[in-house]
Scaffold this motif. Structure first.
Motif, PDB file in Angstrom:
ATOM      1  N   ARG A   1      -4.887   6.427  -8.682  1.00  0.00           N
ATOM      2  CA  ARG A   1      -3.863   5.643  -7.986  1.00  0.00           C
ATOM      3  C   ARG A   1      -3.182   4.715  -8.984  1.00  0.00           C
ATOM      4  O   ARG A   1      -3.850   4.018  -9.741  1.00  0.00           O
ATOM      5  CB  ARG A   1      -4.486   4.840  -6.851  1.00  0.00           C
ATOM      6  N   PHE A   2      -1.851   4.712  -8.941  1.00  0.00           N
ATOM      7  CA  PHE A   2      -1.049   3.906  -9.861  1.00  0.00           C
ATOM      8  C   PHE A   2       0.067   3.207  -9.103  1.00  0.00           C
ATOM      9  O   PHE A   2       0.482   3.645  -8.033  1.00  0.00           O
ATOM     10  CB  PHE A   2      -0.420   4.786 -10.945  1.00  0.00           C
ATOM     11  N   ALA A   3       0.555   2.135  -9.702  1.00  0.00           N
ATOM     12  CA  ALA A   3       1.729   1.422  -9.181  1.00  0.00           C
ATOM     13  C   ALA A   3       2.714   1.258 -10.335  1.00  0.00           C
ATOM     14  O   ALA A   3       2.318   1.094 -11.490  1.00  0.00           O
ATOM     15  CB  ALA A   3       1.331   0.060  -8.635  1.00  0.00           C
ATOM     16  N   LEU A   4       3.992   1.321 -10.011  1.00  0.00           N
ATOM     17  CA  LEU A   4       5.032   1.039 -11.003  1.00  0.00           C
ATOM     18  C   LEU A   4       5.329  -0.448 -10.944  1.00  0.00           C
ATOM     19  O   LEU A   4       5.682  -0.983  -9.900  1.00  0.00           O
ATOM     20  CB  LEU A   4       6.300   1.833 -10.709  1.00  0.00           C
TER      21      LEU A   4
ATOM     22  N   GLY B   1      11.521  19.772  -1.933  1.00  0.00           N
ATOM     23  CA  GLY B   1      12.860  19.982  -2.462  1.00  0.00           C
ATOM     24  C   GLY B   1      13.053  19.270  -3.780  1.00  0.00           C
ATOM     25  O   GLY B   1      12.343  18.316  -4.108  1.00  0.00           O
ATOM     26  N   VAL B   2      14.029  19.727  -4.546  1.00  0.00           N
ATOM     27  CA  VAL B   2      14.291  19.187  -5.875  1.00  0.00           C
ATOM     28  C   VAL B   2      14.788  17.740  -5.813  1.00  0.00           C
ATOM     29  O   VAL B   2      14.614  16.984  -6.771  1.00  0.00           O
ATOM     30  CB  VAL B   2      15.251  20.109  -6.658  1.00  0.00           C
ATOM     31  N   ASP B   3      15.376  17.341  -4.693  1.00  0.00           N
ATOM     32  CA  ASP B   3      15.881  15.973  -4.562  1.00  0.00           C
ATOM     33  C   ASP B   3      14.770  14.927  -4.571  1.00  0.00           C
ATOM     34  O   ASP B   3      15.024  13.745  -4.783  1.00  0.00           O
ATOM     35  CB  ASP B   3      16.710  15.813  -3.284  1.00  0.00           C
ATOM     36  N   ASP B   4      13.536  15.363  -4.324  1.00  0.00           N
ATOM     37  CA  ASP B   4      12.398  14.438  -4.289  1.00  0.00           C
ATOM     38  C   ASP B   4      11.730  14.273  -5.652  1.00  0.00           C
ATOM     39  O   ASP B   4      10.744  13.554  -5.772  1.00  0.00           O
ATOM     40  CB  ASP B   4      11.344  14.929  -3.286  1.00  0.00           C
ATOM     41  N   VAL B   5      12.243  14.931  -6.692  1.00  0.00           N
ATOM     42  CA  VAL B   5      11.604  14.921  -8.005  1.00  0.00           C
ATOM     43  C   VAL B   5      12.203  13.845  -8.913  1.00  0.00           C
ATOM     44  O   VAL B   5      13.418  13.678  -8.984  1.00  0.00           O
ATOM     45  CB  VAL B   5      11.754  16.294  -8.710  1.00  0.00           C
ATOM     46  N   ALA B   6      11.326  13.121  -9.587  1.00  0.00           N
ATOM     47  CA  ALA B   6      11.726  12.198 -10.653  1.00  0.00           C
ATOM     48  C   ALA B   6      10.835  12.503 -11.861  1.00  0.00           C
ATOM     49  O   ALA B   6       9.663  12.853 -11.712  1.00  0.00           O
ATOM     50  CB  ALA B   6      11.550  10.750 -10.217  1.00  0.00           C
ATOM     51  N   VAL B   7      11.407  12.382 -13.042  1.00  0.00           N
ATOM     52  CA  VAL B   7      10.680  12.660 -14.285  1.00  0.00           C
ATOM     53  C   VAL B   7      10.713  11.414 -15.153  1.00  0.00           C
ATOM     54  O   VAL B   7      11.729  10.732 -15.240  1.00  0.00           O
ATOM     55  CB  VAL B   7      11.315  13.854 -15.046  1.00  0.00           C
TER      56      VAL B   7
ATOM     57  N   ASP C   1       0.820  -1.219   0.000  1.00  0.00           N
ATOM     58  CA  ASP C   1       0.000   0.000   0.000  1.00  0.00           C
ATOM     59  C   ASP C   1       0.851   1.265   0.000  1.00  0.00           C
ATOM     60  O   ASP C   1       0.477   2.263  -0.604  1.00  0.00           O
ATOM     61  CB  ASP C   1      -0.936   0.018   1.217  1.00  0.00           C
ATOM     62  N   ASP C   2       2.008   1.208   0.660  1.00  0.00           N
ATOM     63  CA  ASP C   2       2.853   2.400   0.726  1.00  0.00           C
ATOM     64  C   ASP C   2       3.681   2.608  -0.545  1.00  0.00           C
ATOM     65  O   ASP C   2       4.511   3.505  -0.605  1.00  0.00           O
ATOM     66  CB  ASP C   2       3.748   2.372   1.970  1.00  0.00           C
TER      67      ASP C   2
ATOM     68  N   THR D   1       8.952  11.583  -5.184  1.00  0.00           N
ATOM     69  CA  THR D   1       9.302  10.226  -4.764  1.00  0.00           C
ATOM     70  C   THR D   1       9.126  10.025  -3.260  1.00  0.00           C
ATOM     71  O   THR D   1       8.887   8.911  -2.818  1.00  0.00           O
ATOM     72  CB  THR D   1      10.752   9.886  -5.162  1.00  0.00           C
ATOM     73  N   ARG D   2       9.223  11.089  -2.490  1.00  0.00           N
ATOM     74  CA  ARG D   2       9.053  10.983  -1.046  1.00  0.00           C
ATOM     75  C   ARG D   2       7.572  10.857  -0.688  1.00  0.00           C
ATOM     76  O   ARG D   2       7.180   9.969   0.056  1.00  0.00           O
ATOM     77  CB  ARG D   2       9.663  12.197  -0.344  1.00  0.00           C
ATOM     78  N   ALA D   3       6.737  11.729  -1.232  1.00  0.00           N
ATOM     79  CA  ALA D   3       5.307  11.742  -0.896  1.00  0.00           C
ATOM     80  C   ALA D   3       4.488  10.803  -1.779  1.00  0.00           C
ATOM     81  O   ALA D   3       3.303  10.629  -1.545  1.00  0.00           O
ATOM     82  CB  ALA D   3       4.757  13.163  -0.992  1.00  0.00           C
TER      83      ALA D   3
END
Length: 147
Positions: free
Chosen positions: A33-36, A87-93, A15-16, A124-126
């Motif tokens: 809601r999506f999952a990779l 913060g920018v460290d939490d971003v993925a594209v 779930d997390d 990616t954090r949230a």
């Protein structure tokens, strides 16, 4: 949680590990809601962004750098708030990719196509995501040759 994937069958996802798209995706607003998902036992270069809400909705995605592309664009204050970015460290594209055969698309359009004008942006954090639709050139797209 178990989710159904047309590509991989029934998949167990914690779930997390679910990614919430608060606004859905353009054209798929009902899917929030999506999952990779990826094939087990292999290093994933392409992931399946699988809807938890509607199993028939899934997109192949990859990092732009896998295709030798660097994307740079700005997010509005509203988009930063939607993603709960700190913060920018939490971003993925990522970008949505698809493969078409010559029978499906015709010879001129066959092969791999990638949507660089509507990248997916993840916190990616949230575990929140959105699709950033770029209506005009205001971003930098740099193609790099793969070594």
């Amino acid at each position: 949680m178990q989710i159904r994937s047309p590509e991989f069958g029934t998949v167990e996802v914690a779930d997390d590990r679910i990614i919430e798209f608060p606004a859905g995706l353009p054209g798929f607003e009902q899917c929030r809601r999506f999952a990779l998902v990826h094939e087990e036992g292999h290093e994933a270069e392409v992931f399946l962004l699988q809807s938890v809400d509607e199993p028939e909705v899934a997109f192949s995605i990859t990092a732009p750098m896998r295709l030798g592309v660097n994307l740079e664009f700005a997010l509005s204050d509203e988009e930063v708030a939607l993603l709960a970015l700190e913060g920018v460290d939490d971003v993925a594209v990522a970008i949505i990719v698809r493969s078409q055969s010559a029978e499906e698309a015709g010879p001129a359009s066959a092969g791999l196509s990638a949507n660089f004008m509507a990248p997916l942006v993840f916190n990616t954090r949230a575990r929140k995501g959105m699709q950033k639709v770029i209506n005009r050139l205001g971003c930098e797209i740099t193609l790099r040759q793969q070594d």
